[in-house]
Design an enzyme around this catalytic site. Structure first.
Site, PDB file in Angstrom:
ATOM      1  CD  GLU A 126      -3.170   0.633   0.208  1.00  0.00           C
ATOM      2  OE1 GLU A 126      -2.474   1.516  -0.332  1.00  0.00           O
ATOM      3  OE2 GLU A 126      -4.373   0.476   0.472  1.00  0.00           O
ATOM      4  CG  ASP A 127      -0.720   4.558  -1.870  1.00  0.00           C
ATOM      5  OD1 ASP A 127      -1.536   3.999  -1.153  1.00  0.00           O
ATOM      6  OD2 ASP A 127      -1.241   5.329  -2.802  1.00  0.00           O
TER       7      ASP A 127
ATOM      8  CG  ASP B  93      -6.142   9.640   4.838  1.00  0.00           C
ATOM      9  OD1 ASP B  93      -6.052   9.959   5.980  1.00  0.00           O
ATOM     10  OD2 ASP B  93      -6.682  10.415   3.857  1.00  0.00           O
TER      11      ASP B  93
ATOM     12  CG  PHE C 228      -2.997  15.835   0.319  1.00  0.00           C
ATOM     13  CD1 PHE C 228      -3.916  14.993   0.439  1.00  0.00           C
ATOM     14  CD2 PHE C 228      -2.121  16.150  -0.713  1.00  0.00           C
ATOM     15  CE1 PHE C 228      -4.112  14.222  -0.872  1.00  0.00           C
ATOM     16  CE2 PHE C 228      -2.338  15.413  -2.029  1.00  0.00           C
ATOM     17  CZ  PHE C 228      -3.522  14.585  -2.045  1.00  0.00           C
TER      18      PHE C 228
ATOM     19  CG  ASP D 153      -2.410  11.533  -7.657  1.00  0.00           C
ATOM     20  OD1 ASP D 153      -2.698  10.939  -6.686  1.00  0.00           O
ATOM     21  OD2 ASP D 153      -3.452  12.218  -8.208  1.00  0.00           O
TER      22      ASP D 153
ATOM     23  NE  ARG E 179      -0.182   9.204 -10.283  1.00  0.00           N
ATOM     24  CZ  ARG E 179      -1.280   8.939  -9.202  1.00  0.00           C
ATOM     25  NH1 ARG E 179      -0.734   8.357  -8.289  1.00  0.00           N
ATOM     26  NH2 ARG E 179      -2.420   9.087  -9.515  1.00  0.00           N
TER      27      ARG E 179
END
Ligand code: IMP
Length: 209
Positions: A120-121, A124, A173, A180, A186
């Site tokens: 996973e990136d 959140d 964020f 992105d 990215r």
């Protein structure tokens, strides 16, 4: 360390490989430098090598954010490993996750009995990951491990399975290293926080959907 700008000839500078505007414009500060990311990537690859030696695990990434992280982890693994990608789209507002997702591209293969590693990136709210885990568990893999590059420090996030986190970050964020803002940033090799002006300019320009 090498930079594109490090060129001490008198001749005309070659065009940078990556245009400046997609590299650093709008970046307020670097949160996680490239060397720290690469250090963790290598540590994670070594851990996975040790734990899946005879199992040929399947690394699964969700496009597009996890692409950089998945590929880097894969490149540092030395055991036989397979990769696959899913593409999903969230319903609802673009800046918050509703947890209800639509599959745009499914896995290419069956995963019954396989050892799965979700790469996973960022976790959140955790809702996307929770949905993905429910979906994949129903396909009866042997087991599922979740490795996340980033996890936001968010008190109201759902309690979802995450086995390994490279970096815990504040609830801000972030962009870069796959992540992105409006499809830009990215390709940054680091994780960064954007200048708030970037959002306010975009919100002035943006048409409501
Ligand atoms: P969640 O369902 O709220 O956990 O959101 C997960 C997805 O939202 C991630 O996989 C990212 O694609 C996106 N996302 C959440 N936070 C950020 C951020 O700070 N920067 C970029 N994308 C983000």
């Amino acid at each position: 360390m090498t930079h594109h700008e490090d060129n001490d000839t008198d001749t005309e500078q070659p065009a940078p490989a990556i245009p400046d505007e997609t590299r650093a414009d709008g970046v307020a500060r670097v949160l996680i430098p490239e060397r720290d990311i690469q250090h963790e990537v290598q540590a994670i690859a070594r851990e996975l090598d040790g734990e899946y030696r005879d199992d040929r695990p399947l690394l699964i990434g969700v496009l597009k954010g996890a692409a950089s992280f998945l590929v880097d982890v894969m490149k540092h693994m030395t055991i036989p490993v397979e990769i696959d990608f899913m593409a999903i789209s969230s319903y609802g507002a673009s800046t918050t996750s509703s947890g209800v997702v639509r599959i745009l591209k499914d896995l290419d293969q069956e995963i019954v009995g396989r050892r799965i590693i979700i790469i996973e990136d960022i976790v959140d709210s955790g809702l996307t990951l929770q949905y993905l885990l429910d979906l994949l568990r129903r396909r009866e893999p042997k087991d599922i491990r979740v490795v996340a590059l980033l996890k936001k420090n968010k008190p109201n996030a759902v309690d979802v399975q995450v086995d390994r986190v490279a970096f815990e970050i504040p609830d801000e964020f972030v962009v870069g290293y796959g992540l992105d803002y409006a499809e830009i940033y990215r390709n940054l090799p680091y994780v960064a926080v954007l200048d708030p002006e970037v959002y306010s300019e975009a919100s002035v320009k943006a048409e409501p959907e």
